[in-house]
Write a protein that holds these residues in place. Structure first.
Motif, short mmCIF file in Angstrom:
data_model
loop_
_atom_site.label_atom_id
_atom_site.label_comp_id
_atom_site.label_asym_id
_atom_site.label_seq_id
_atom_site.Cartn_x
_atom_site.Cartn_y
_atom_site.Cartn_z
N CYS A 188 -38.87 -0.03 -80.15
CA CYS A 188 -38.78 -1.43 -80.55
C CYS A 188 -37.33 -1.88 -80.70
N LEU A 190 -34.86 -0.82 -79.21
CA LEU A 190 -34.19 -0.88 -77.90
C LEU A 190 -34.63 -2.12 -77.12
N ARG A 196 -45.10 -2.69 -73.95
CA ARG A 196 -44.27 -1.71 -73.26
C ARG A 196 -44.25 -0.41 -74.06
N ASN B 80 -37.00 -5.88 -82.02
CA ASN B 80 -36.62 -5.89 -80.61
C ASN B 80 -35.83 -7.13 -80.21
N GLU B 101 -33.53 8.55 -68.29
CA GLU B 101 -34.53 7.52 -68.60
C GLU B 101 -34.46 7.10 -70.07
N TYR B 105 -33.73 3.30 -71.18
CA TYR B 105 -34.96 2.68 -71.67
C TYR B 105 -34.77 1.23 -72.11
N GLY B 106 -33.71 1.01 -72.87
CA GLY B 106 -33.46 -0.34 -73.38
C GLY B 106 -33.16 -1.32 -72.25
N ALA B 108 -34.36 -1.02 -69.17
CA ALA B 108 -35.64 -1.27 -68.50
C ALA B 108 -36.40 -2.37 -69.23
N ALA B 109 -36.36 -2.32 -70.57
CA ALA B 109 -37.05 -3.36 -71.34
C ALA B 109 -36.44 -4.73 -71.11
N ARG B 110 -35.18 -4.75 -70.69
CA ARG B 110 -34.53 -6.02 -70.39
C ARG B 110 -34.68 -6.41 -68.93
N ARG B 153 -28.03 6.10 -75.92
CA ARG B 153 -29.19 5.23 -75.77
C ARG B 153 -29.03 3.96 -76.61
N ILE B 157 -27.76 -0.82 -74.93
CA ILE B 157 -28.20 -2.21 -75.02
C ILE B 157 -27.08 -3.11 -75.53
#
Ligand code: ATP
Ligand code: MG
Lengths: 287, 364
Positions: A188, A190, A196, B80, B101, B105-106, B108-110, B153, B157
């Protein structure tokens, strides 16, 4: 490395302790199974002439094959229903306070505390022509004539799903409980939303539990003689009943043996697919 | 200096949190943190450090007060959407995803595409000096390496605030020092406002621009490391940060900057009245650090009897029992062959220099 001799010691102790169970297994499982195999390799009911006739008969008989097919399909349907209904329960269990957790566990375990026969008769009461569902729908004026729920595939799937639900939910609860709650928060923070997080983190990490639950539910659903025959009635025939008829009513033991061997192999094939998937996902566990 | 391009200010405004169970975890905390600062949140176990961190990250909604990042009040934003990077105490790497990965990850979420993601992950892994680990799984890394991945990680972001919860707790002493230097270097380069939770006072004093000392959910002091160490505002801070001898005494005379105090151990000293002016005749607790006491040959200071002596590398700590029966610790630099003080030897102790002691009103 240094632990090797010690671990050999441990194993030999383990073997000794397992001996009584091994003996029991040998006498009451392996021996009858071999006898079954021996019987199935005879062409006549008196078991005098060797041959593969019983297997040929089964594999070329459309009726027998359709019974096998519908049994395997039934297992798949029950497993799917259990997974779809069980996952949210297990997920909820992770997210509520300790008191609600106890209540959820109790609800999940409740089916195991009553006999299968009782539970199945309860389903007959619910699904019957004058059963609870039909009576309610009729009194509400939603339907005129009673729906046929009992003695249908739908009825069998629903009843079996309820009966086997704990076998799915318990492994799922265990698997979800092993996931570090910080992973949720990490995902969350991130920037990932809840969907997701669910599909990329929670679901993959719970796969070992999903596989275990599916294997157990599937194996239990296709062999559930009582529920299948009581809810399915005369029109719906599944492998356990088919086998029972051949052995008990028609006294055709060699054919019944062949049916059970084929059924056994089919189940083993499906279960080994599940376990292979499970082994592939095992890499996810731990941490 | 490329000052604080990424760092936004962080204001914790009168934050109070009570858990549903009724536990009051933090009470009326006020912190005003400038963009690009490193702040250490220091306090004993259970004082509410993690709670405060989770409130800033957005995992817990505080009962009262506001969190302001930059110019925005973020209380209504979910974690988030806060652009706050967090490194968890147990790292919380995703065990089923490769290092690359995990770091990506962050992104990818964007919605960043895969190629750019991998490039960025590689760049960050080089930054934390793990360029060859991209394809491994987290459990194939050592604790220190996992910690650096967790940092990479969080940095991926481009957070405006970086929160670290006891980031070095699981590391051995040497690796810990390396990582402290590493994080300080990364922080200087990126200028990200950083909040480090720790219960290790050396870590707090060495890494932070300013230290916030928490005790029992309350903010005891918020100041530079030398403020906190040399000019503690409360008895709690004085004893928690660094070690301290607590010696009871009574005020003989006092003004705002200095107080003459008669110690029960049998001497008069000049101490700094830490909590404001002290009335004459008031009983006080005087804190004196072991390194601020010395053995004297003449009749000044106060008398004591040496008990145990502990050689601790660069210093030797002696335990001395004073005339009023209380024990004090004296730390002596080990120069050449310091003559061993025998158990039971009668000695006299005095302050190295006046005003190295702090006086607090006695509570009882
Ligand atoms: N989920 C919770 N529900 C109820 N009380 C909690 C919860 N989490 C923490 N507390 C209580 O709040 C207080 C502060 O806890 P917190 O975890 O913030 O301490 P901490 O300073 O991080 O300690 P540590 O150094 O041991 O990690 C403690 O007294 C703890 O018992
Ligand atoms: Mg904590």
């Amino acid at each position: 490395m240094g632990a090797a001799p010690a671990s050999r010691d441990v194993t030999s102790h383990g073997m000794g302790l397992a001996a009584p169970l091994a003996l029991f297994f040998l006498v009451f499982f392996v021996a009858p199974l071999l006898q079954l195999l021996w019987l199935s390799l005879h062409n006549d009911t008196a078991a005098l002439h060797w041959g593969l006739g019983q297997y040929l008969h089964f594999l070329t008989d459309p009726f027998s094959l359709s019974v096998l097919g519908s049994t395997l399909l039934l297992g798949a349907e029950v497993t799917a229903v259990c997974l779809l209904l069980g996952f949210p329960i297990a997920w909820l269990h992770q997210r509520v306070g300790p008191r609600l957790q106890t209540i959820i566990i109790l609800i999940v375990l409740l089916p195991l505390l009553t006999s299968v026969v009782v539970r199945t008769f309860a389903w007959i009461v619910i699904l019957g022509r004058q059963g609870i569902i039909n009576a309610t729908l009729q009194s509400l004026g939603i339907i005129d004539t009673p729906l046929k729920l009992l003695y249908t595939q739908f009825g069998v799937v629903i009843a079996l799903a309820q009966v086997q639900m704990p076998l799915m939910t318990l492994p799922l609860i265990t698997a979800l409980g092993r996931i570090d709650p910080n992973l949720d928060d990490a995902s969350c923070s991130l920037g990932a939303g809840s969907w997701r997080t669910f599909f990329r983190i929670v679901l993959p990490l719970s796969l070992p539990g999903v596989i275990a639950g599916c294997t157990l539910t599937y194996a239990a659903a296709i062999t559930a003689f009582i529920t299948q025959s009581l809810i399915g009635g005369g029109q719906m025939l599944f492998m356990p009943m088919y086998l029972y008829q051949q052995a008990s009513t028609l006294q055709n033991w060699p054919f019944a043996s062949a049916i059970s061997i084929i059924f056994l192999l089919a189940v083993l094939a499906v279960v080994s697919v599940f376990t292979t998937l499970g082994r592939m996902s095992r890499g996810y566990g731990g941490a | 200096m490329a000052e604080a391009q990424g760092g936004r200010s962080l204001v914790v405004d009168a934050v109070t949190h009570r858990y549903p169970s009724g536990a009051l975890a933090v009470e009326n905390i006020n912190l005003d943190i400038k963009g690009g600062e490193i702040i250490a949140l220091l306090g004993p176990s259970g004082c509410g450090k993690t709670t405060l961190l989770r409130i800033i990250a957005g995992f817990i909604a505080q009962t009262q007060g506001r969190i302001i990042i930059g110019d925005d009040i973020v209380d209504a934003l979910p974690p988030n959407r806060r652009a706050v990077g967090i490194v968890f105490q147990n790292y919380a790497l995703f065990p089923h995803l490769s290092i690359s990965e995990n770091v990506g990850y962050g992104l990818a979420a964007r919605g960043v595409d895969k190629a750019s993601r991998q490039r960025e992950a590689q760049r960050l892994l080089e930054l934390v000096q793990l360029p060859a680990m991209a394809e491994r799984l987290p459990r194939q890394l050592s604790g220190g390496q996992q910690q650096r991945v967790a940092l990479a990680r969080a940095l991926a972001i481009k957070p405006s605030i970086l929160l670290l919860d006891e980031p070095f707790a699981a590391l051995d002493k040497n690796l810990r020092l390396d990582m402290q230097i590493e994080i300080k270097r990364l922080q200087r380069v990126s200028g990200i406002t950083t909040l480090i939770v720790t219960h290790d006072q050396e870590e707090a004093l060495s890494m932070a621009d300013r230290v916030a000392v928490l005790g029992h959910g309350k903010l005891e002091q918020f100041g530079t490391p030398s403020d906190v160490y040399d000019r503690p505002q409360t008895l709690f801070v004085n004893t928690f940060v660094g070690s301290s001898n607590r010696m009871p005494g009574v005020v003989v005379s006092a003004d705002r900057t200095a107080a003459k105090i008669r110690l029960d151990a049998g001497t008069e000293i000049i101490a700094r009245p830490a909590g404001g002016a002290l009335a004459e005749g008031r009983r006080v607790t005087v804190c004196i650090r072991p390194e601020h006491l010395q053995f004297v040959g003449d009749e000044t200071g106060f008398a004591g009897v040496v008990g145990m002596s502990l050689p601790l590398g660069a210093t030797v700590v002696h335990e001395v029992t004073t005339a009023d029966g209380s024990g004090v610790k004296v730390s002596q630099a080990r120069v050449g062959e310091t003559r061993a003080l025998e158990n039971g030897a009668a000695v006299r102790l005095a302050l190295l220099a006046p005003s190295l002691a702090n006086a607090f009103p006695a509570t009882l």
